[in-house]
Design an enzyme around this catalytic site. Structure first.
Site, PDB file in Angstrom:
ATOM      1  N   HIS A  42       2.021 -73.761  48.807  1.00  0.00           N
ATOM      2  CA  HIS A  42       1.556 -72.821  49.817  1.00  0.00           C
ATOM      3  C   HIS A  42       1.744 -71.378  49.345  1.00  0.00           C
ATOM      4  O   HIS A  42       2.690 -71.067  48.611  1.00  0.00           O
ATOM      5  CB  HIS A  42       2.321 -73.028  51.130  1.00  0.00           C
ATOM      6  CG  HIS A  42       2.117 -74.384  51.722  1.00  0.00           C
ATOM      7  ND1 HIS A  42       3.084 -75.006  52.485  1.00  0.00           N
ATOM      8  CD2 HIS A  42       1.057 -75.249  51.675  1.00  0.00           C
ATOM      9  CE1 HIS A  42       2.621 -76.188  52.880  1.00  0.00           C
ATOM     10  NE2 HIS A  42       1.413 -76.358  52.397  1.00  0.00           N
ATOM     11  N   TYR A  99      14.092 -71.832  55.780  1.00  0.00           N
ATOM     12  CA  TYR A  99      13.340 -70.789  55.092  1.00  0.00           C
ATOM     13  C   TYR A  99      13.556 -69.466  55.829  1.00  0.00           C
ATOM     14  O   TYR A  99      13.347 -69.388  57.041  1.00  0.00           O
ATOM     15  CB  TYR A  99      11.836 -71.050  55.128  1.00  0.00           C
ATOM     16  CG  TYR A  99      11.328 -72.401  54.707  1.00  0.00           C
ATOM     17  CD1 TYR A  99      10.438 -72.522  53.636  1.00  0.00           C
ATOM     18  CD2 TYR A  99      11.670 -73.563  55.401  1.00  0.00           C
ATOM     19  CE1 TYR A  99       9.916 -73.754  53.264  1.00  0.00           C
ATOM     20  CE2 TYR A  99      11.160 -74.802  55.039  1.00  0.00           C
ATOM     21  CZ  TYR A  99      10.277 -74.887  53.971  1.00  0.00           C
ATOM     22  OH  TYR A  99       9.764 -76.113  53.620  1.00  0.00           O
TER      23      TYR A  99
END
Length: 200
Positions: free
Chosen positions: A62, A132
């Site tokens: 990504h 994250y």
């Protein structure tokens, strides 16, 4: 806290110092000031994400449009992962190359990757959980993906793992296709954006 550059510019492995005792263990999970000494600016955390994955789950590759893209600081809080950083920046000396770092609950290592780099996370066991820290909020109109099974990229997955991909990642283009479609970030744009962050 040990912060070491990876083979791809803009990516770092961060290993905390752990303090175990009879109660368990304590450590610093993130030090913005220490990271800033290496990347040249503070990581402005706008969003945090948590993923819980089965064995073999692959999340990525990504990336997001630059600017503002999305810098990430990723670590495992349970289980274990292989974290892949992929250089998708057209014009970069390491364009199309990747490196990997093991994230687990033994070393408690984290990975930082700057704007424009691709990210892929492979779970090595059931219920592996990653956190994250992200420099910008998720924006689906600016998010993109590269198929993690792209044979030209040839990410080295562990032999005992059968990759499990989402439909979106399965349908993602190869690196060559994304480049042909003009979807990849330009190295000069990424360098310029980070320079602006350093001067602000």
């Amino acid at each position: 806290m040990d912060i070491e550059p990876l083979e791809i510019s803009g990516a770092f492995a961060v290993t905390p110092r752990q303090f175990p005792d009879d109660r368990g263990v304590f450590m610093e999970g993130f030090r913005g000031d220490k990271l800033a000494e290496h990347i040249g600016h503070r990581l402005d955390v706008i969003q945090t994400n948590i993923s819980v994955s089965c064995k073999g789950a692959v999340r990525g590759i990504h990336y997001a449009d630059v600017p503002p893209s999305q810098a990430k600081y990723v670590t495992a809080v349970s289980g274990s992962f292989v974290d892949y950083v992929v250089d998708l920046r057209v014009g970069s000396p390491t364009f199309g190359q990747w490196c990997s770092v093991d994230l687990d609950t033994e070393t408690r290592c984290a990975v930082y990757l700057s704007e424009g780099l691709g990210h892929c996370l492979l779970s090595r066991e059931d219920d592996s959980t990653a956190v994250y820290l992200c420099s910008s909020a998720y924006n689906p109109e600016r998010e993109h993906g590269i198929n993690p099974l792209d044979k030209d990229l040839a990410l080295a997955f562990p032999d005992d793992i059968e990759p499990v991909l989402s439909p979106k990642d399965t349908a993602a283009p190869s690196l060559a296709e994304a480049r042909e479609q003009g979807l990849l970030p330009l190295y000069d744009d990424c360098v310029g954006f980070v320079a602006e962050l350093r001067s602000s």
